[in-house]
Design a protein around this motif. Structure first.
Motif, short mmCIF file in Angstrom:
data_model
loop_
_atom_site.label_atom_id
_atom_site.label_comp_id
_atom_site.label_asym_id
_atom_site.label_seq_id
_atom_site.Cartn_x
_atom_site.Cartn_y
_atom_site.Cartn_z
N ALA A 215 0.86 -1.18 0.00
CA ALA A 215 0.00 0.00 0.00
C ALA A 215 0.89 1.23 0.00
CB ALA A 215 -0.93 -0.01 1.20
N GLY A 216 0.29 2.40 0.05
CA GLY A 216 1.12 3.59 0.04
C GLY A 216 0.33 4.86 0.18
N VAL A 217 1.03 5.98 -0.02
CA VAL A 217 0.42 7.30 0.11
C VAL A 217 0.92 8.17 -1.04
CG1 VAL A 217 0.35 7.06 2.62
CG2 VAL A 217 2.27 8.25 1.56
N THR A 218 0.15 9.21 -1.36
CA THR A 218 0.48 10.09 -2.48
C THR A 218 0.23 11.54 -2.12
OG1 THR A 218 -0.20 8.37 -4.07
CG2 THR A 218 -0.03 10.63 -4.90
N ALA A 219 1.21 12.39 -2.37
CA ALA A 219 1.02 13.83 -2.28
C ALA A 219 0.84 14.35 -3.71
CB ALA A 219 2.20 14.51 -1.61
N HIS A 220 -0.19 15.15 -3.91
CA HIS A 220 -0.51 15.59 -5.27
C HIS A 220 -1.12 16.98 -5.26
CE1 HIS A 220 -4.96 15.02 -4.95
NE2 HIS A 220 -4.60 14.20 -3.98
N TYR A 221 -1.06 17.64 -6.41
CA TYR A 221 -1.77 18.91 -6.57
C TYR A 221 -3.26 18.63 -6.69
CZ TYR A 221 2.53 21.59 -7.31
OH TYR A 221 3.74 22.21 -7.15
N VAL A 222 -4.07 19.54 -6.18
CA VAL A 222 -5.52 19.37 -6.19
C VAL A 222 -6.11 19.97 -7.46
CG1 VAL A 222 -7.68 20.01 -5.04
CG2 VAL A 222 -5.68 19.32 -3.68
N THR A 223 -6.99 19.22 -8.09
CA THR A 223 -7.77 19.72 -9.22
C THR A 223 -9.25 19.51 -8.89
OG1 THR A 223 -7.83 17.58 -10.38
CG2 THR A 223 -5.92 19.03 -10.80
N THR A 224 -10.11 19.88 -9.82
CA THR A 224 -11.54 19.71 -9.59
C THR A 224 -11.97 18.25 -9.73
OG1 THR A 224 -11.94 20.32 -11.89
CG2 THR A 224 -12.15 22.06 -10.24
N ASP A 225 -11.09 17.38 -10.21
CA ASP A 225 -11.37 15.95 -10.26
C ASP A 225 -10.79 15.29 -9.01
OD1 ASP A 225 -12.62 15.92 -12.86
OD2 ASP A 225 -10.63 16.26 -13.70
N LEU A 226 -11.64 14.66 -8.23
CA LEU A 226 -11.25 14.13 -6.93
C LEU A 226 -10.07 13.18 -7.02
CD1 LEU A 226 -11.84 13.85 -3.88
CD2 LEU A 226 -13.41 11.97 -4.47
N ASP A 227 -8.99 13.52 -6.31
CA ASP A 227 -7.80 12.67 -6.17
C ASP A 227 -7.18 12.29 -7.52
OD1 ASP A 227 -8.05 12.73 -3.40
OD2 ASP A 227 -9.32 10.94 -3.36
N GLN A 228 -7.31 13.16 -8.50
CA GLN A 228 -6.74 12.88 -9.81
C GLN A 228 -5.74 13.95 -10.25
OE1 GLN A 228 -9.57 11.60 -12.90
NE2 GLN A 228 -11.08 11.21 -11.31
N GLY A 229 -5.34 14.82 -9.34
CA GLY A 229 -4.40 15.87 -9.69
C GLY A 229 -3.00 15.34 -9.90
N PRO A 230 -2.12 16.15 -10.48
CA PRO A 230 -0.74 15.73 -10.77
C PRO A 230 -0.01 15.22 -9.52
CG PRO A 230 -1.23 17.80 -11.88
CD PRO A 230 -2.39 17.53 -10.97
N ILE A 231 0.57 14.04 -9.64
CA ILE A 231 1.26 13.40 -8.52
C ILE A 231 2.63 14.06 -8.31
CG2 ILE A 231 2.38 11.26 -7.78
CD1 ILE A 231 0.06 9.78 -9.20
N ILE A 232 2.96 14.32 -7.05
CA ILE A 232 4.25 14.92 -6.71
C ILE A 232 5.19 13.89 -6.09
CG2 ILE A 232 5.42 16.80 -5.51
CD1 ILE A 232 2.70 18.25 -5.38
N THR A 233 4.78 13.32 -4.97
CA THR A 233 5.61 12.30 -4.30
C THR A 233 4.74 11.15 -3.83
OG1 THR A 233 5.36 13.44 -2.16
CG2 THR A 233 7.32 13.97 -3.46
N GLN A 234 5.37 9.99 -3.69
CA GLN A 234 4.68 8.81 -3.17
C GLN A 234 5.60 8.03 -2.24
OE1 GLN A 234 3.37 7.03 -7.05
NE2 GLN A 234 1.30 7.35 -6.28
N ARG A 235 5.00 7.29 -1.32
CA ARG A 235 5.71 6.37 -0.45
C ARG A 235 4.92 5.07 -0.39
NH1 ARG A 235 8.76 10.02 -0.95
NH2 ARG A 235 9.99 11.10 0.64
N ALA A 236 5.62 3.95 -0.20
CA ALA A 236 4.97 2.64 -0.18
C ALA A 236 5.40 1.87 1.06
CB ALA A 236 5.31 1.84 -1.43
N PHE A 237 4.55 0.93 1.47
CA PHE A 237 4.88 0.08 2.62
C PHE A 237 4.20 -1.28 2.46
CE2 PHE A 237 1.10 2.54 3.65
CZ PHE A 237 0.23 1.62 4.25
N ASN A 238 4.79 -2.29 3.10
CA ASN A 238 4.24 -3.64 3.06
C ASN A 238 3.00 -3.74 3.93
OD1 ASN A 238 6.14 -4.93 1.35
ND2 ASN A 238 7.61 -5.00 3.04
#
Length: 319
Positions: A215-238
């Motif tokens: 699984a993981g997490v995502t930091a992204h810019y916000v757009t009017t489309d929910l959770d679909q903005g340009p991705i900036i950074t991500q992290r993953a974990f087991n």
């Protein structure tokens, strides 16, 4: 774009003749339009222009006043940001009840590592007001008894504090186009999944139900489309076998704070740009200073074979 342009944003109710009125005003002052983008969402019109003001035949303040007057005439909000204006480093952090991301931002700020001023905290509940008080930062609660935010009040606060960047530190509400359009590419959110997988409010639960191993997490810019903005950074974990939703969340929360903090730093460092719906590292930026995703050491653990094409190499060597 390879040079700094002045940014003009027009937001309001959709109506005819808007573009012509604004572009005519600019043409009359010898201002060249380099880029123009427009959109309409839920009846809200947004136009963003990047213009070259290097040889304009007017003063900056006169242009601000002219655009402001035109906005009043059209009943639109027209904002202009010159390159020097974008050197401002003021951050508004929007929160609900979870503190971990706000704590990480405050700690970086207190240690002098953020390079920006956290000027205000805005919540749709008052749970985190004591944390803001501890760091001496103003707190505004804009939520009703159910946590529904007053976005008109939010916009007033953002304007009052001359906000340059909005950070959603687990702000559990969706911003309307009326807010997003005014701060496009200046709102960063942290989402608890490896987007585009599992958008929405129950990402950790979805990860558990789908039985993912990573699984993981995502930091992204916000757009009017929910959770679909340009991705900036991500992290993953087991995700251990049989892990509960609470356990998955406990593993993810520290990475949420880490990924969000790095995304904010990338933005403040002007290290990234948004192009065609995705973020790109600027040519003059050293990528070694950022992690973006998994640590580099993970590359050494990845399998390097088989790879398509090796079979033909072996066949030719046996001929």
């Amino acid at each position: 774009m390879t040079r700094e342009y002045t940014e003009i944003t027009v937001v309001g109710d959709d109506k005819t003749g808007l573009i012509a009125r604004v572009t005519t005003l600019l043409f009359e002052r010898d201002i060249n339009i380099e880029d123009l983008d427009q959109a309409v969402r839920d009846g809200v019109f947004r136009m963003t222009m990047h213009v070259d003001t290097a040889e304009m035949t007017t003063e900056k303040e006169e242009l601000r006043e002219a655009l402001h007057d035109l906005g009043d005439d059209l009943d639109m909000d027209i904002q202009v940001r010159f390159p020097a204006d974008r050197e401002t480093r003021t951050i508004a952090v929007l929160v609900t009840k979870e503190s971990h991301c706000l704590e990480a931002l405050f700690e970086a700020w207190a240690d002098g590592k953020l390079g920006a001023e956290i000027s205000v905290i805005v919540g749709n509940h008052d749970d985190l007001e004591p944390l803001a008080d501890h760091y001496g930062v103003d707190f505004h609660d804009i939520g009703d008894e159910k946590g529904n935010p007053d976005e008109a009040e939010l916009l007033d606060i953002l304007a009052e504090y001359d906000t340059d960047l909005i950070v959603l530190a687990r702000y559990m509400r969706i911003l309307s186009p009326n807010v997003v359009f005014r701060y496009e590419d200046r709102i960063i959110n942290i989402h608890p999944s490896l987007l585009p997988a599992f958008p929405g409010a129950e990402a950790y639960r979805q990860a558990r139900e789908e039985g993912v191993r990573i699984a993981g997490v995502t930091a992204h810019y916000v757009t009017t489309d929910l959770d679909q903005g340009p991705i900036i950074t991500q992290r993953a974990f087991n995700v251990p076998a049989g892990a509960s939703v609470d356990e998955i969340e406990r593993r993810g929360q520290p990475l949420e704070a880490e990924a969000l903090l790095e995304a904010v730093q990338l933005h403040l460092d002007s290290a990234i740009s948004v192009y065609h719906g995705r973020t790109e590292l600027r040519d003059d930026v050293d990528a070694e200073g950022y992690q973006f995703g998994l640590p580099g050491a993970v590359d050494d653990l990845l399998a390097d074979r088989p790879v398509d094409g090796l079979g033909s190499v072996v066949s030719r060597s046996e001929e």
